[in-house]
Design a protein around this motif. Sequence first.
Motif, PDB file in Angstrom:
ATOM      1  N   GLU A 258       6.367   5.876  -8.276  1.00 21.09           N
ATOM      2  CA  GLU A 258       5.192   5.508  -7.479  1.00 21.09           C
ATOM      3  C   GLU A 258       5.307   6.001  -6.041  1.00 21.09           C
ATOM      4  O   GLU A 258       4.301   6.351  -5.421  1.00 21.09           O
ATOM      5  N   ARG A 261       4.102   9.465  -5.972  1.00 22.90           N
ATOM      6  CA  ARG A 261       2.640   9.574  -6.125  1.00 22.90           C
ATOM      7  C   ARG A 261       1.916   9.305  -4.805  1.00 22.90           C
ATOM      8  O   ARG A 261       0.898   9.929  -4.523  1.00 22.90           O
ATOM      9  N   THR A 262       2.420   8.338  -4.037  1.00 23.38           N
ATOM     10  CA  THR A 262       1.692   7.835  -2.874  1.00 23.38           C
ATOM     11  C   THR A 262       2.140   8.441  -1.545  1.00 23.38           C
ATOM     12  O   THR A 262       1.511   8.197  -0.518  1.00 23.38           O
ATOM     13  N   GLU A 298       1.694   6.862 -16.934  1.00 24.51           N
ATOM     14  CA  GLU A 298       1.507   5.425 -16.782  1.00 24.51           C
ATOM     15  C   GLU A 298       2.115   4.904 -15.479  1.00 24.51           C
ATOM     16  O   GLU A 298       3.081   5.462 -14.958  1.00 24.51           O
ATOM     17  N   THR A 299       1.548   3.820 -14.959  1.00 29.51           N
ATOM     18  CA  THR A 299       2.065   3.198 -13.743  1.00 29.51           C
ATOM     19  C   THR A 299       3.525   2.788 -13.929  1.00 29.51           C
ATOM     20  O   THR A 299       3.884   2.153 -14.921  1.00 29.51           O
ATOM     21  N   GLY A 300       4.361   3.175 -12.967  1.00 33.51           N
ATOM     22  CA  GLY A 300       5.769   2.800 -13.026  1.00 33.51           C
ATOM     23  C   GLY A 300       6.526   3.347 -14.217  1.00 33.51           C
ATOM     24  O   GLY A 300       7.619   2.884 -14.536  1.00 33.51           O
ATOM     25  N   TYR A 339       8.597  -3.236 -12.188  1.00 35.57           N
ATOM     26  CA  TYR A 339       7.692  -2.711 -11.162  1.00 35.57           C
ATOM     27  C   TYR A 339       6.341  -3.439 -11.208  1.00 35.57           C
ATOM     28  O   TYR A 339       5.737  -3.568 -12.271  1.00 35.57           O
ATOM     29  N   GLY A 340       5.904  -3.901 -10.072  1.00 35.25           N
ATOM     30  CA  GLY A 340       4.621  -4.595  -9.970  1.00 35.25           C
ATOM     31  C   GLY A 340       4.648  -6.031 -10.417  1.00 35.25           C
ATOM     32  O   GLY A 340       3.623  -6.708 -10.454  1.00 35.25           O
TER      33      GLY A 340
END
Length: 342
Positions: A258, A261-262, A298-300, A339-340
């Motif tokens: 992540e 990505r950011t 996918e996220t994380g 994560y998250g």
Amino acid sequence: MPAALTSTTTSRRQFLTLLGISAAAVSCGRATASGSGGQVTTLKYQGSVGAVTLPELAADLGHLGDLKLEWIGNTISGPQDIQSAATGQIHFGGAFNGAVVKLAASKAPVTAVISYYGSDQHSFSGYYVLEDSPIRSARDLVGKKVGMNTLGAHAQAMLEIYLGRGGLSKADIDKVESLVVPPVNTEQALRQKQIDVAVLGGVLRDKALAAGGIRPLFTDFELLGAFSAGTYVMTKRFVKENPDTVRTFVTGVAKAIEWSRTTPREEVIARMTDIVTKRGRNEDTATLKYWRSYGVAETGGRISDKEFQVWLDWLGKRGDVKEGQLKAADLYTNDFNQYGKG
């Protein structure tokens, strides 16, 4: 034929031998010694020349806490990397999900814990020909040579999917010759016409495109859209005996995904360049400027059934694994990915 090129038949046999490891070999792994707290605190792994893996990035960002990484060398391919993990030479290894399926089908007690690469609009594998090549369609590939990093893995899977969608029969597909070429030599092999098609990805792809004179025939992103293609695996025994270590590792890698990505691309590249320079392995950092994305969908880096099911179907159709032998959900776990979750 140049020494760098290996025939389909020989390499496929070697690949199948590579994954045909016994449960006994797995059970006597050497990289399983625990740290003073009862769980492993240093993870042995293989790297990649001139590149920064997600665990390396996670460690540099401080996302692995007190967990340390011990580099023991560079991997030659995904199948080799996960075999090394399964036999205990290293603690984790990463490969194309189809190779993970084949490893599991050979009774190796491994589990995938997080996705680490894939294809998106920025990061993808392309199948390139020379600008003046007569090859324009799947049919034109009959009797031609396609250079890729290893057989029985991501690159060959994409090629066969492309050929199948192009209407080629199995007999015609078998006439398309896949050759193993080291990634750093693939562009040169294409330009010297030792191969007709070169499979190029990441920084090597962008570097080749910047030099001009080649064009894409197709890409895996065009075939399947955005998808996570490979996962890191660990032995089930290691996961059971070191749950806190695995949780720290997986969550740290997820944070690194992540972060990449950011964070502005220039900052990511600068960080990677610094990592490669600091480790002092006499590597060229020039190609890092072409980095764009790890391509994880996918996220994380969480894993889903579909990321394994497509390869279960493909390998079953090829006869490489018995249809129905494995279920996608049994091949991975997201239990250690925090994560998250606060």
